[in-house]
Structure formats: C-alpha cells, structure tokens
Design a protein around this motif. Structure first.
Motif, short mmCIF file in Angstrom:
data_model
loop_
_atom_site.label_atom_id
_atom_site.label_comp_id
_atom_site.label_asym_id
_atom_site.label_seq_id
_atom_site.Cartn_x
_atom_site.Cartn_y
_atom_site.Cartn_z
N VAL A 212 0.89 -1.17 0.16
CA VAL A 212 -0.03 0.18 0.08
C VAL A 212 0.80 1.22 -0.11
CG1 VAL A 212 -1.83 1.37 1.24
CG2 VAL A 212 -2.02 -1.27 0.99
N SER B 104 -5.82 8.23 -4.23
CA SER B 104 -6.21 6.97 -5.10
C SER B 104 -6.06 5.68 -3.95
CB SER B 104 -5.23 6.96 -6.17
OG SER B 104 -5.55 7.74 -7.13
N VAL B 105 -5.33 5.82 -3.27
CA VAL B 105 -5.33 4.36 -2.46
C VAL B 105 -6.46 4.58 -1.49
CG1 VAL B 105 -3.88 3.82 -0.24
CG2 VAL B 105 -2.74 4.16 -2.41
N ARG B 106 -6.50 5.74 -1.08
CA ARG B 106 -7.81 5.85 -0.01
C ARG B 106 -9.10 5.57 -0.65
NH1 ARG B 106 -9.67 9.51 2.36
NH2 ARG B 106 -8.99 11.29 1.15
N SER C 290 0.85 -4.95 -5.94
CA SER C 290 0.27 -3.87 -6.22
C SER C 290 0.18 -3.72 -7.92
CB SER C 290 1.17 -2.48 -5.93
OG SER C 290 1.49 -2.40 -4.56
N ALA D 64 2.29 1.76 -3.47
CA ALA D 64 1.23 2.27 -4.22
C ALA D 64 0.98 3.66 -3.81
CB ALA D 64 -0.02 1.48 -4.26
N ARG D 65 0.96 4.16 -2.79
CA ARG D 65 0.65 5.58 -2.38
C ARG D 65 1.77 6.43 -2.98
NH1 ARG D 65 0.88 7.04 3.77
NH2 ARG D 65 3.24 6.32 3.35
N GLU E 131 -2.19 9.64 -2.48
CA GLU E 131 -2.83 8.82 -1.08
C GLU E 131 -4.27 9.11 -1.52
OE1 GLU E 131 -3.33 10.60 3.55
OE2 GLU E 131 -1.92 11.15 2.32
N TRP F 285 -13.01 -0.21 2.63
CA TRP F 285 -12.07 -0.75 1.54
C TRP F 285 -12.81 -1.89 0.85
CZ3 TRP F 285 -6.27 -2.50 3.02
CH2 TRP F 285 -5.66 -2.19 2.00
N SER G 233 -9.09 2.05 -4.51
CA SER G 233 -8.13 0.69 -4.35
C SER G 233 -9.17 -0.35 -4.00
CB SER G 233 -6.93 0.98 -3.53
OG SER G 233 -7.18 1.14 -2.15
#
Length: 638
Positions: free
Chosen positions: A417, A428-430, A548, A420-421, A426, A465, A433
């Motif tokens: 994670v 996009s990850v939050r 990822s 990827a961040r 941030e 998530w 994903s």
C-alpha cells in the motif's frame, strides 16, 4: 546518488483455464459476475462456455448440438444456461476424477485357514513372489501350477472402497479436456494445464511470438513458472511412487515429467523456444506471486524485457485431498452439515471466504500472464491491461506451527500500500483501491486476514475498503491462486464490477471489518473506476506475498508523461491492429479453436552454427545477437 529510472512491467497478455473457464478475453471473470453483465455479454459468455464444454459446436455461423439442431445466442441461453452453470465453478467432484463416495484404497487383512487348519491355495508358478517366503510350502501340481500351504496365515491387501469426506473441488468446466488440444501423450494433468494456459496467454497478446522475439535479444526473455505440488497423478510422481506397491513398472517419463520445474521447461522448449532466463520458484500458496516478483524485478532492472509468468496445479487426486483433509484444512461433508444444520450439503457453497466456514476447497487451475517493459510495449503497440509495480514477500519470523499465520503478511500488505501510495497518491489509495484477499475459507484465515486488512486500512486512512475473494467461485488452486486473483482484477479494470462473495449469507461475527467492505453481491464501480488492486496471499510456512497492480488508465497516464503525447499517439495507432489480432484469437478460441502452441522437435538449434566473438553470440534462427559487451557494474570498487 542519482535517481535510477526503472522500467515499468506492463501486462500485455493473460490466459489460462480454471473452474470459471478460459481466462483470456475475460471469459472466466465474466462467469463470476454473470448476473451483473448486460444481455449481450452474458450470452456471449454462456455460448463460449457451452462450446468449451462440448455442449454445442460452431463454425462462426450459428451453434449446433450433436444432433445437428441449430441455436441462436438467445436459444443457447434458454437451452444450455443451466448445464453451463452446473458444470462450472466449485461443485461436487465428478467421476472423471474418482468416485468420492467409493474411492479406491487397499485394506490390510490377515487370512487364516478354516477350523485352525493351514491356509492353502493354488497359483501359477510365474506369479510366485521373488524370493518365495521361507514359510511358504510349495507342492507342484503340473502345467506350471503349484499349491501353496501357509501354516501361519497370510498378511494381504485387498481392494476396498471408502468415502472421502471432502467431496467438492474447483474443477475445469465439465467436458473440457486440456490434453485433447495438443499432443499430450503421457503428460501429467498439471503439465497439460501449463501448456494450454501459457499458450492462451501468449496468443492473447495479439502479436505473433516471432515478432516479439525479433524485437529483442534472445536472452532478454524470461520464463517464471512452476507447480508447487509437482505432478502427482499417474503420469507423474504419483505413478512413480505407486508403481512398486501396485506391482507395476516405473516409466521413463514419470520421474522427469513429475518435477515442479516442468511448466517452465515446457514453455521454453515447446512453446516459445527460449534461450533466455528461466526460473521455477515455489512458495506454497503464494507461488504465483513469488514468480511474479522475480519477473517484475528483472524487468524493472533491465535484465529481461519480456516475461511469461504463471503456475499450473492439478491437485484433485485422492492422495492430495487425503493429505489436506487429514490436516483438517478442507471443508468436509460432516463439517458443512453441522455448519448449516442440514443433511443436504450445497457443494456449490463449500468455499465461503469471510463467512461462517469450516475449511478451504481444493481446485485445479492454470494462470499465466505476459509482461513487457514499457518501452517494448510502446514499440510493438501492445495492448496494456495493467501493470505490476511491486511485489513484496516477507516471512513470519519464529513460529510455533508451520501452518499458522504470522507477522509477515502485515509487512507485505503495508509495504504494498505504501509503495502504491508513492506512485498514484494518497487519494487513489484511500478511495480508488481494493483488495483481492487470500480468502481461503478457513475460520483462522477469516479472522487473521481481516485483522491485517483492517489495521492497514486504518494506518492509511482507508474507509470501506472493497475486499473480494475469488476462491468463493473457483476454490483454492494452491500455486495458481494469486494468478486467479490477478486475472480477476484485470476483469475488474475492464468491466468495473467487483465480484461479491456470493457463497455466504453474511460476514462472520469474528471478522474484523470496521473499515472493510466485503460485498455479498457484485459491487459496481463503472462510474468510479479503481486505480490500483492489491493481491494478497498467505501460504503455508510463512510464505506471505502482496502485489500492487495498476489500472490501465493509470499506466497510460504514466506512459504519456514518460514518452510525450506524440509518441503515445503513434503507439495508440499501432495498438489498434494488435487489438484486432487479439480479438480474432478470442473469437477463434470461443469457437473451440484453441490452436495450442506446441512445437515438439521443431526448429532445433544447430549448435555447429553458433557464432561468437568478444562482443556477442549469434544463434541460428534468432535475428539479434546476445550481447557480450558487459561493463563493470562494480566500477567504484575496482
């Protein structure tokens, strides 16, 4: 220290076969989300599966059954949808493998003569054991027969049949025989799956292999493939180990074909004729990600420019099922009856990730992907389905039990994670994903994996998530399991539908899911597409891995920044013809024309024609030489 620019490993082909069907063209993925597709996509999926299962045939102009009756797509759905659904995904083990209610074994018995008399019987002289046991008394009867008398009786083994408690598995679509599509004589089933799966992935690129090979140096190809359980059926190590006990002979093929390196060896020798790098890594249930990491690192560093990565597993044998069942790892008939308070087990729902469950469901599968570095993909106009930016592998440290989970998966998930961040940001990850969970369907996994995911979500500020678990549909294929996660993720990128965990009625009470969204129905994200998917795997022995995977729209944005719009515009034009070729292959395969690549004894290298000098090696049949103009990579030390 100057910043080192890495090459991005992009996915340009994928293929294989599992309980959901053929992987290329997203057919297997579409079987998982069948009820969420529009009518055209649903009917196309059902028709391709009906052909694959031998229910109908087609020449591209309508469908016909064995009696010659013609069907339209609408009629295919009306007449064959039930058979397609029943003959795919997890289901009761079919008799083409063995009879789960009467599986063959040998029972040890002690034979004694009646009324305290000696035991006697007649037999042919040629059938006498070698040497004849000392307590056997022989009396010739003529015509090469003897009478045997045993005072102490005889320990013998007799054929018997007994119930196997674990009666379900993720099996290939009913009626599909992988070995029938190429000259597979004496090949173990897992090796057949490897050939068919890797061939499907390679052809799905829409670029002829020779064109790819001509564009790179011969040693810039890498093949990363294995089978974690080796090949344990009759044609592999299973037959090798059983032969003496069965009174048979070992064949010359059982030992070599049984090795767990054979998938890589066959791809090199009979599919693509590679003289490049080869690797066969295993890490229990995380084996696919072990191979994927090796390929990703080699591409990112420039050691190879193209990689074929995958695993094939065929573990639906009595011995393997006995082994996992004895460990208490499999969902058995008695446990499922108790869980559901019923006498009638629904084998379709034996795999229940994150629900009230009692063990995993074993499965067979073959999953392969083709990776290129971004420059080669742009040059060839390859269609990019996503990219693998990172794969992290960490062990558990000291363990009390080799099969118990541990700390390693916390590390792999957090690193994946975080990595990827750093790439997509941030936000996009939050919010864009998801996780393809290991989701093995064991009570321990549902607790421990949910705790890991929830803590990682909390750390990175993720709420709700999305978590999917494809084992609900196809079971647990051991080494190929994360390949199934990856292929399903490519389908999510394409169609915007996250497969729900549809084999459970509710998430179990002990699942820690405050920040997780485990949907029980398909979850649509068409209007809010994902940027990244995390593949998570937890294997026996502390073999933890997390990858990822970046969405194709993210990759294209990255390529535009690296190469500029003019180069990317030309790339898009080249891509159109590649997509057309890929569509042509998909159409042919949907008609049952798999055209499996298998070149036995063809295009052999004449070693007498190999030329080399201080700058390179030239091989006959290969356009480019192998470069020998090495530089000193330890120049600062020498």
């Amino acid at each position: 220290m100057s910043h080192v620019v890495s090459r991005l490993p992009v996915i340009v082909g994928f293929g294989g076969v599992n309980a959901a069907g053929r992987s290329s063209g997203h057919h297997g993925y579409r079987r998982m989300v069948l009820e969420s597709l529009d009518a055209q996509e649903r009917q196309d999926t059902l028709a391709a599966l009906a052909v694959m299962m031998g229910l109908v045939s087609t020449d591209g102009d309508g469908y016909r059954d064995a009696e010659g009756t013609c069907y339209s797509l609408d009629e295919i759905e009306q007449h064959f949808a039930g058979q397609v659904r029943d003959g795919t995904l997890v289901r009761r083990i079919e008799r083409t493998f063995f009879d789960v209610d009467a599986a063959h074994w040998q029972k040890s018995v002690n034979l004694q003569g009646a009324d305290d008399q000696a035991l006697s019987f007649e037999m042919a002289e040629r059938d006498l054991p070698e040497p004849v046991p000392a307590d056997w008394q022989l009396e010739p009867l003529g015509e090469r027969r003897v009478k045997v008398t045993l005072v102490q009786g005889l320990e013998a083994k007799v054929d018997s049949y007994r119930d196997i408690p674990a009666k379900s598995a993720g099996q290939l679509p009913r009626g599909f025989d992988p070995g029938a599509h190429y000259n597979s004589r004496f090949h173990p089933r897992a090796l057949q799956l490897a050939v068919v799966g890797a061939s499907d992935a390679i052809q799905s690129m829409g670029i002829a292999w020779q064109q790819v090979a001509d564009a790179i140096e011969p040693d810039q190809v890498g093949v990363y493939a294995s089978s974690v359980m080796s090949q344990l059926d009759e044609n592999g190590l299973g037959g090798l180990l059983q032969s003496r006990l069965k009174g048979g002979r070992v064949s010359a093929k059982q030992c070599p074909l049984g090795l767990n390196t054979m998938p890589a060896d066959f791809i090199n020798a009979y599919l693509i004729g590679s003289v490049g790098h080869t690797s066969a890594l295993t890490g229990a249930c995380a084996s696919f990600l072990y191979n994927l990491r090796a390929a990703v690192e080699d591409i990112a560093s420039g050691k190879v420019r193209l990689a074929v990565v995958g695993n094939a597993e065929a573990p639906i044998t009595q011995e393997i099922i006995d082994g996992y069942a004895t460990m208490g790892a499999l969902a058995s008939e008695d446990k499922l009856k108790k869980l559901d308070d019923t006498e009638q087990v629904d084998w379709r729902r034996s795999s229940r990730p994150f629900g009230d469950n009692c063990g995993f469901t074993i499965a067979e599968a073959s999953q392969y992907v083709v990776l290129m570095d971004d420059a080669l993909a742009v040059e060839l106009g390859a269609d990019i389905h996503g990219a693998v930016s990172d794969v992290f592998i960490n062990a558990d440290g000291f363990k009390k039990s080799i099969s118990a989970p541990g700390a390693g998966n916390y590390i792999t998930m957090a690193k994946a994670v975080a990595a990827a961040r750093a790439i997509v940001g941030e936000e996009s990850v939050r919010t864009r994903s998801m996780v393809q969970a290991h989701g093995s369907s064991t009570p321990q996994n549902r607790v421990t994996e949910s705790e890991i995911l929830d803590q990682v979500a909390r750390t990175f500020g993720i709420e709700q998530w999305p978590v999917s678990a494809v084992k609900a549909f196809v079971g647990h294929s051991l080494s190929a399991a994360s390949g199934e996660q990856l292929v399903a993720s490519l389908g999510v990128f394409k169609y915007g539908i996250i497969p729900g965990v549809k084999t459970i009625d509710r998430v179990a009470d002990d699942v820690l899911g405050e920040r997780l969204h485990i949907p029980l129905k398909d979850l649509e994200r068409r209007n809010d597409p994902l940027d990244v998917v995390f593949l998570n795997s937890k294997g026996f022995g502390g073999n933890n891995a997390t990858a990822s995977v970046l969405a194709p729209h993210v990759v294209e944005r990255m390529l535009a920044k690296r190469y500029g719009e003019q180069v990317i515009g030309a790339y898009r034009e080249r891509r159109e013809s590649v997509r057309a070729q890929a569509a042509a292959y998909d159409k042919a395969a949907s008609r049952g024309e798999f055209r499996v690549l298998y070149h036995f004894g063809e295009n052999l290298i004449d070693e007498r024609q190999i030329e080399m000098d201080g700058q390179g090696v030239r091989l006959p049949g290969y356009r480019q030489p192998i470069n020998l103009a090495f530089t000193n990579r330890f120049a600062d030390m020498t």
